[in-house]
Design a protein around this motif. Sequence first.
Motif, PDB file in Angstrom:
ATOM      1  N   LEU A 147       6.813 -11.915  -6.155  1.00  0.00           N
ATOM      2  CA  LEU A 147       7.427 -11.265  -4.996  1.00  0.00           C
ATOM      3  C   LEU A 147       7.707  -9.793  -5.257  1.00  0.00           C
ATOM      4  O   LEU A 147       7.520  -8.948  -4.371  1.00  0.00           O
ATOM      5  CB  LEU A 147       8.710 -11.988  -4.592  1.00  0.00           C
ATOM      6  CG  LEU A 147       8.528 -13.350  -3.921  1.00  0.00           C
ATOM      7  CD1 LEU A 147       9.880 -14.034  -3.746  1.00  0.00           C
ATOM      8  CD2 LEU A 147       7.819 -13.193  -2.589  1.00  0.00           C
ATOM      9  N   LEU A 148       8.131  -9.468  -6.465  1.00  0.00           N
ATOM     10  CA  LEU A 148       8.377  -8.072  -6.825  1.00  0.00           C
ATOM     11  C   LEU A 148       7.073  -7.272  -6.792  1.00  0.00           C
ATOM     12  O   LEU A 148       7.026  -6.159  -6.252  1.00  0.00           O
ATOM     13  CB  LEU A 148       9.028  -7.986  -8.199  1.00  0.00           C
ATOM     14  CG  LEU A 148       9.463  -6.609  -8.674  1.00  0.00           C
ATOM     15  CD1 LEU A 148      10.506  -6.009  -7.725  1.00  0.00           C
ATOM     16  CD2 LEU A 148      10.047  -6.710 -10.075  1.00  0.00           C
ATOM     17  N   ALA A 149       6.004  -7.855  -7.329  1.00  0.00           N
ATOM     18  CA  ALA A 149       4.706  -7.169  -7.328  1.00  0.00           C
ATOM     19  C   ALA A 149       4.188  -6.985  -5.904  1.00  0.00           C
ATOM     20  O   ALA A 149       3.710  -5.901  -5.544  1.00  0.00           O
ATOM     21  CB  ALA A 149       3.694  -7.961  -8.161  1.00  0.00           C
ATOM     22  N   VAL A 150       4.307  -8.014  -5.083  1.00  0.00           N
ATOM     23  CA  VAL A 150       3.831  -7.923  -3.696  1.00  0.00           C
ATOM     24  C   VAL A 150       4.697  -6.948  -2.909  1.00  0.00           C
ATOM     25  O   VAL A 150       4.189  -6.159  -2.107  1.00  0.00           O
ATOM     26  CB  VAL A 150       3.802  -9.319  -3.026  1.00  0.00           C
ATOM     27  CG1 VAL A 150       3.539  -9.206  -1.536  1.00  0.00           C
ATOM     28  CG2 VAL A 150       2.739 -10.187  -3.690  1.00  0.00           C
ATOM     29  N   GLY A 151       5.995  -6.971  -3.138  1.00  0.00           N
ATOM     30  CA  GLY A 151       6.882  -6.028  -2.454  1.00  0.00           C
ATOM     31  C   GLY A 151       6.553  -4.583  -2.807  1.00  0.00           C
ATOM     32  O   GLY A 151       6.507  -3.710  -1.939  1.00  0.00           O
ATOM     33  N   ALA A 156       3.953   0.579  -1.295  1.00  0.00           N
ATOM     34  CA  ALA A 156       2.918   1.565  -1.641  1.00  0.00           C
ATOM     35  C   ALA A 156       1.806   1.606  -0.606  1.00  0.00           C
ATOM     36  O   ALA A 156       1.324   2.694  -0.258  1.00  0.00           O
ATOM     37  CB  ALA A 156       2.347   1.242  -3.015  1.00  0.00           C
ATOM     38  N   ALA A 157       1.409   0.447  -0.088  1.00  0.00           N
ATOM     39  CA  ALA A 157       0.343   0.407   0.922  1.00  0.00           C
ATOM     40  C   ALA A 157       0.767   1.157   2.173  1.00  0.00           C
ATOM     41  O   ALA A 157      -0.025   1.887   2.786  1.00  0.00           O
ATOM     42  CB  ALA A 157      -0.029  -1.035   1.244  1.00  0.00           C
ATOM     43  N   LEU A 158       2.032   1.020   2.564  1.00  0.00           N
ATOM     44  CA  LEU A 158       2.526   1.739   3.734  1.00  0.00           C
ATOM     45  C   LEU A 158       2.595   3.239   3.483  1.00  0.00           C
ATOM     46  O   LEU A 158       2.241   4.047   4.340  1.00  0.00           O
ATOM     47  CB  LEU A 158       3.899   1.211   4.146  1.00  0.00           C
ATOM     48  CG  LEU A 158       3.910  -0.187   4.765  1.00  0.00           C
ATOM     49  CD1 LEU A 158       5.343  -0.679   4.960  1.00  0.00           C
ATOM     50  CD2 LEU A 158       3.144  -0.202   6.072  1.00  0.00           C
ATOM     51  N   VAL A 159       3.057   3.618   2.289  1.00  0.00           N
ATOM     52  CA  VAL A 159       3.185   5.035   1.962  1.00  0.00           C
ATOM     53  C   VAL A 159       1.814   5.699   1.840  1.00  0.00           C
ATOM     54  O   VAL A 159       1.577   6.789   2.385  1.00  0.00           O
ATOM     55  CB  VAL A 159       3.995   5.225   0.660  1.00  0.00           C
ATOM     56  CG1 VAL A 159       3.902   6.649   0.139  1.00  0.00           C
ATOM     57  CG2 VAL A 159       5.447   4.828   0.875  1.00  0.00           C
TER      58      VAL A 159
END
Length: 162
Positions: A147-151, A156-159
């Motif tokens: 969950l931490l990695a996906v979060g 990052a994907a949004l930024v």
Amino acid sequence: MGDAGLLLVALVMAVGVAGTLLPVLPGALLVLAAGLAWAWLTGGAAWWVLLGMVVVLSGGQVAKYLLPGRRMQELGIPNRTLFVGAALAVAGFFAVPVVGLPLGFVAGVYLAESARLRGGGAEAWRSTVHALKAAGLSMAIEVAAALLAVGGWAVAALVLRG
């Protein structure tokens, strides 16, 4: 990477997180593979995000074995007991799909501890409960790392998308 690509990566990561709860799927590997595909197609700073995912997921894999294993050793439960539990869990999975896995693990640990403790039912059950707690802790560590990695990837994907 377009919206469809991001959605596909997110879906694979979601399946990976589910795989940390279902021992049939390689959860952390799916999350990492999806992150690798995203970094490959996105490039640039995405590689740093992937590196962060590798660190978090690797740390989770190490911790999921070290922390519960240390607790089991403190309680005097040998690794042999867990191996018997794992073997019966696999057999149980094929004998009774889905529910056979946890039932086989519990039965295996109980039988191994009963044999080790020479038939001590209450003592064997206490060891079984401790083994179940250790298995739960191991699963919780892996889920938290995924969950931490996906979060981190989602932020990052949004930024990086702009």
